[in-house]
Design a protein around this motif. Structure first.
Motif, PDB file in Angstrom:
ATOM      1  N   MET A 235       0.826  -1.188   0.000  1.00 28.22           N
ATOM      2  CA  MET A 235       0.000   0.000   0.000  1.00 28.22           C
ATOM      3  C   MET A 235       0.866   1.245   0.000  1.00 28.22           C
ATOM      4  O   MET A 235       1.823   1.366   0.761  1.00 28.22           O
ATOM      5  CB  MET A 235      -0.951   0.001   1.201  1.00 28.22           C
ATOM      6  CG  MET A 235      -1.946   1.157   1.183  1.00 28.22           C
ATOM      7  SD  MET A 235      -3.192   1.011   2.490  1.00 28.22           S
ATOM      8  CE  MET A 235      -4.220  -0.284   1.815  1.00 28.22           C
ATOM      9  N   HIS A 236       0.518   2.189  -0.879  1.00 33.40           N
ATOM     10  CA  HIS A 236       1.233   3.460  -0.971  1.00 33.40           C
ATOM     11  C   HIS A 236       0.246   4.575  -0.642  1.00 33.40           C
ATOM     12  O   HIS A 236      -0.864   4.606  -1.186  1.00 33.40           O
ATOM     13  CB  HIS A 236       1.781   3.633  -2.387  1.00 33.40           C
ATOM     14  CG  HIS A 236       2.597   4.866  -2.576  1.00 33.40           C
ATOM     15  ND1 HIS A 236       3.889   4.975  -2.123  1.00 33.40           N
ATOM     16  CD2 HIS A 236       2.282   6.052  -3.160  1.00 33.40           C
ATOM     17  CE1 HIS A 236       4.356   6.170  -2.436  1.00 33.40           C
ATOM     18  NE2 HIS A 236       3.398   6.847  -3.062  1.00 33.40           N
ATOM     19  N   TYR A 237       0.641   5.482   0.213  1.00 35.05           N
ATOM     20  CA  TYR A 237      -0.265   6.508   0.708  1.00 35.05           C
ATOM     21  C   TYR A 237       0.025   7.863   0.067  1.00 35.05           C
ATOM     22  O   TYR A 237       1.157   8.325   0.036  1.00 35.05           O
ATOM     23  CB  TYR A 237      -0.142   6.618   2.230  1.00 35.05           C
ATOM     24  CG  TYR A 237      -0.947   7.724   2.858  1.00 35.05           C
ATOM     25  CD1 TYR A 237      -0.382   8.566   3.806  1.00 35.05           C
ATOM     26  CD2 TYR A 237      -2.283   7.927   2.514  1.00 35.05           C
ATOM     27  CE1 TYR A 237      -1.126   9.582   4.398  1.00 35.05           C
ATOM     28  CE2 TYR A 237      -3.032   8.920   3.089  1.00 35.05           C
ATOM     29  CZ  TYR A 237      -2.462   9.756   4.026  1.00 35.05           C
ATOM     30  OH  TYR A 237      -3.190  10.764   4.607  1.00 35.05           O
ATOM     31  N   CYS A 238      -1.037   8.492  -0.422  1.00 39.14           N
ATOM     32  CA  CYS A 238      -0.953   9.846  -0.986  1.00 39.14           C
ATOM     33  C   CYS A 238      -1.910  10.732  -0.206  1.00 39.14           C
ATOM     34  O   CYS A 238      -3.132  10.567  -0.296  1.00 39.14           O
ATOM     35  CB  CYS A 238      -1.314   9.826  -2.474  1.00 39.14           C
ATOM     36  SG  CYS A 238      -1.413  11.471  -3.222  1.00 39.14           S
ATOM     37  N   SER A 239      -1.356  11.684   0.556  1.00 45.41           N
ATOM     38  CA  SER A 239      -2.194  12.559   1.381  1.00 45.41           C
ATOM     39  C   SER A 239      -2.641  13.796   0.636  1.00 45.41           C
ATOM     40  O   SER A 239      -3.545  14.506   1.091  1.00 45.41           O
ATOM     41  CB  SER A 239      -1.425  12.976   2.640  1.00 45.41           C
ATOM     42  OG  SER A 239      -0.240  13.680   2.275  1.00 45.41           O
ATOM     43  N   ASP A 240      -2.020  14.075  -0.510  1.00 41.72           N
ATOM     44  CA  ASP A 240      -2.341  15.274  -1.277  1.00 41.72           C
ATOM     45  C   ASP A 240      -2.998  14.869  -2.593  1.00 41.72           C
ATOM     46  O   ASP A 240      -2.333  14.410  -3.526  1.00 41.72           O
ATOM     47  CB  ASP A 240      -1.053  16.060  -1.555  1.00 41.72           C
ATOM     48  CG  ASP A 240      -1.308  17.348  -2.324  1.00 41.72           C
ATOM     49  OD1 ASP A 240      -2.480  17.637  -2.627  1.00 41.72           O
ATOM     50  OD2 ASP A 240      -0.327  18.045  -2.636  1.00 41.72           O
ATOM     51  N   PRO A 241      -4.331  15.030  -2.709  1.00 41.03           N
ATOM     52  CA  PRO A 241      -5.025  14.586  -3.919  1.00 41.03           C
ATOM     53  C   PRO A 241      -4.571  15.296  -5.189  1.00 41.03           C
ATOM     54  O   PRO A 241      -4.752  14.763  -6.289  1.00 41.03           O
ATOM     55  CB  PRO A 241      -6.496  14.886  -3.617  1.00 41.03           C
ATOM     56  CG  PRO A 241      -6.481  15.874  -2.489  1.00 41.03           C
ATOM     57  CD  PRO A 241      -5.255  15.587  -1.705  1.00 41.03           C
ATOM     58  N   SER A 242      -3.961  16.475  -5.075  1.00 39.64           N
ATOM     59  CA  SER A 242      -3.472  17.174  -6.264  1.00 39.64           C
ATOM     60  C   SER A 242      -2.293  16.444  -6.901  1.00 39.64           C
ATOM     61  O   SER A 242      -1.938  16.687  -8.051  1.00 39.64           O
ATOM     62  CB  SER A 242      -3.075  18.613  -5.913  1.00 39.64           C
ATOM     63  OG  SER A 242      -1.938  18.623  -5.059  1.00 39.64           O
ATOM     64  N   ARG A 243      -1.664  15.528  -6.129  1.00 35.02           N
ATOM     65  CA  ARG A 243      -0.541  14.745  -6.630  1.00 35.02           C
ATOM     66  C   ARG A 243      -0.956  13.337  -7.059  1.00 35.02           C
ATOM     67  O   ARG A 243      -0.113  12.502  -7.377  1.00 35.02           O
ATOM     68  CB  ARG A 243       0.552  14.629  -5.556  1.00 35.02           C
ATOM     69  CG  ARG A 243       1.300  15.918  -5.273  1.00 35.02           C
ATOM     70  CD  ARG A 243       2.394  15.674  -4.233  1.00 35.02           C
ATOM     71  NE  ARG A 243       3.232  14.531  -4.555  1.00 35.02           N
ATOM     72  CZ  ARG A 243       4.266  14.562  -5.398  1.00 35.02           C
ATOM     73  NH1 ARG A 243       4.564  15.703  -6.009  1.00 35.02           N
ATOM     74  NH2 ARG A 243       4.978  13.475  -5.637  1.00 35.02           N
ATOM     75  N   ALA A 244      -2.238  13.102  -7.093  1.00 36.70           N
ATOM     76  CA  ALA A 244      -2.733  11.743  -7.338  1.00 36.70           C
ATOM     77  C   ALA A 244      -2.222  11.167  -8.661  1.00 36.70           C
ATOM     78  O   ALA A 244      -1.728  10.031  -8.705  1.00 36.70           O
ATOM     79  CB  ALA A 244      -4.261  11.730  -7.300  1.00 36.70           C
ATOM     80  N   LEU A 245      -2.334  11.941  -9.745  1.00 34.15           N
ATOM     81  CA  LEU A 245      -1.908  11.429 -11.045  1.00 34.15           C
ATOM     82  C   LEU A 245      -0.410  11.195 -11.086  1.00 34.15           C
ATOM     83  O   LEU A 245       0.066  10.237 -11.721  1.00 34.15           O
ATOM     84  CB  LEU A 245      -2.325  12.394 -12.157  1.00 34.15           C
ATOM     85  CG  LEU A 245      -3.823  12.399 -12.494  1.00 34.15           C
ATOM     86  CD1 LEU A 245      -4.122  13.471 -13.530  1.00 34.15           C
ATOM     87  CD2 LEU A 245      -4.267  11.040 -13.003  1.00 34.15           C
ATOM     88  N   ILE A 246       0.357  12.037 -10.408  1.00 32.62           N
ATOM     89  CA  ILE A 246       1.813  11.842 -10.334  1.00 32.62           C
ATOM     90  C   ILE A 246       2.126  10.537  -9.619  1.00 32.62           C
ATOM     91  O   ILE A 246       2.993   9.758 -10.046  1.00 32.62           O
ATOM     92  CB  ILE A 246       2.478  13.026  -9.607  1.00 32.62           C
ATOM     93  CG1 ILE A 246       2.265  14.319 -10.394  1.00 32.62           C
ATOM     94  CG2 ILE A 246       3.973  12.765  -9.392  1.00 32.62           C
ATOM     95  CD1 ILE A 246       2.763  15.562  -9.691  1.00 32.62           C
TER      96      ILE A 246
END
Length: 344
Positions: free
Chosen positions: A45-56
């Motif tokens: 599992m990889h966590y992204c807390s900033d949705p603006s970076r989702a595609l990156i």
């Protein structure tokens, strides 16, 4: 939260089959899901807390499934789904949306935007793992099918290209590089039916190298082959239009197809190529008509109609060639009806 914080929270595992990208602004949510999957060696599992970076994060982590909250600050969850659908790589990845309540309207909107599944926080651990694995299996299977289809498409295209190359080679004479008999037959047939449709003339020359057998017998097959190659070049040099095509008819015989050409024009071309061959000055001590290699040419032209047989054009050009050979060789003769009385 920094990238280092993310990596510390959700560390990678070996033997990964399920790669989960969790997009949620709350660290406590990430920790809860981490605890659910931490004992399963197949899940990373990889966590992204900033949705603006989702595609990156999608491009760098390459998940097999995305877990995404629908309610986040700054970026609306439904808008993020729309972004995924517009992205070439992300659109095929299954997305499981997370929400705090069971709302049919929100569910409907999420599915309309491309969501694959829907979970209410907090779901049962067994259910979460089962859904993550099921969606990942489906995604990976589709990826494998797509890859196989791509490989098959490329293989088919390559096979078609090779077949086209073989078709071209099969219509070319290996010695001279010009059309062989098969190529001649195909081209003549095409031009024959074109002449019928367009009501145009079609000319044909049949060319025979004079006394080629004694040339071959006395100078050797290697010199004989070289002679034929030079003649092929001379014949092509004597043609001015791309539609005028020379072919090796067989052995020491050549042919020239002359679309949209009347008898007068065909005879002029025949005389030109005959002179081009003679101008090669290929020594021939064993010829009975010249001390260099020469050719005899039969010329035929007609405007075919639907009831005519293509073979009649060839037969009449051959009759004219017979007349040229029996009239002294090294000359061009046109077909005349009285030649039908001549025996071949």
């Amino acid at each position: 939260m920094t990238t280092a914080d993310n990596e510390e929270l959700l560390s990678p595992k070996n033997n990964i089959a399920v790669r989960v990208l969790l997009i949620d602004d709350q660290r406590i949510i990430a920790e809860a899901f981490r605890r659910m999957v931490m004992d399963d060696a197949e899940i990373e599992m990889h966590y992204c807390s900033d949705p603006s970076r989702a595609l990156i994060e999608v491009q760098s982590f390459r998940p097999t499934v995305i877990l995404q909250d629908l309610v986040m600050p700054d970026v609306d969850g439904l808008s993020l789904l729309k972004q995924f659908q517009k992205d070439k790589e992300a659109r095929s990845i299954p997305v499981i949306v997370l929400t705090t309540k069971e709302d049919p309207k929100i569910k409907s909107e999420a599915f309309a935007m491309g969501a694959s599944d829907y979970l209410v926080k907090f779901p049962d651990k067994i259910e979460v793992i089962a859904r993550l694995k099921a969606h990942s299996r489906s995604y990976l299977a589709q990826q494998q099918r797509d890859a196989a289809y791509k490989d098959l498409t490329q293989l088919k295209a390559e096979l078609e290209r090779k077949n086209r190359e073989l078709e071209v080679l099969s219509c070319r004479d290996a010695l001279t590089g010009i059309l062989n008999r098969r190529g001649f037959d195909n081209y003549l047939s095409k031009e024959w039916y074109r002449a019928i449709r367009e009501k145009k003339n079609l000319g044909l020359l049949i060319i025979d190298v004079d006394f080629f057998k004694p040339f071959n017998d006395n100078y050797g097959h290697q010199q004989g082959d070289l002679c034929l190659q030079q003649i092929a070049v001379a014949l092509e040099a004597g043609l001015k239009r791309a539609s005028d095509v020379v072919a090796r008819y067989g052995g020491e015989e050549f042919s020239v197809v002359l679309p949209n050409t009347n008898m007068e024009g065909a005879l002029l071309i025949a005389e030109t190529v005959r002179e081009f061959v003679e101008a090669l000055l290929i020594k021939h001590e064993y010829s009975k008509v010249s001390d260099v290699v020469t050719v005899s040419i039969g010329v035929m032209c007609l405007q075919p109609v639907a009831d005519d047989a293509l073979e009649s054009l060839i037969a009449r050009a051959d009759k004219a060639l017979y007349h040229a050979k029996h009239s002294g060789r090294n000359r061009c003769c046109t077909y005349q009806p009285e030649l039908e009385k001549c025996s071949s």
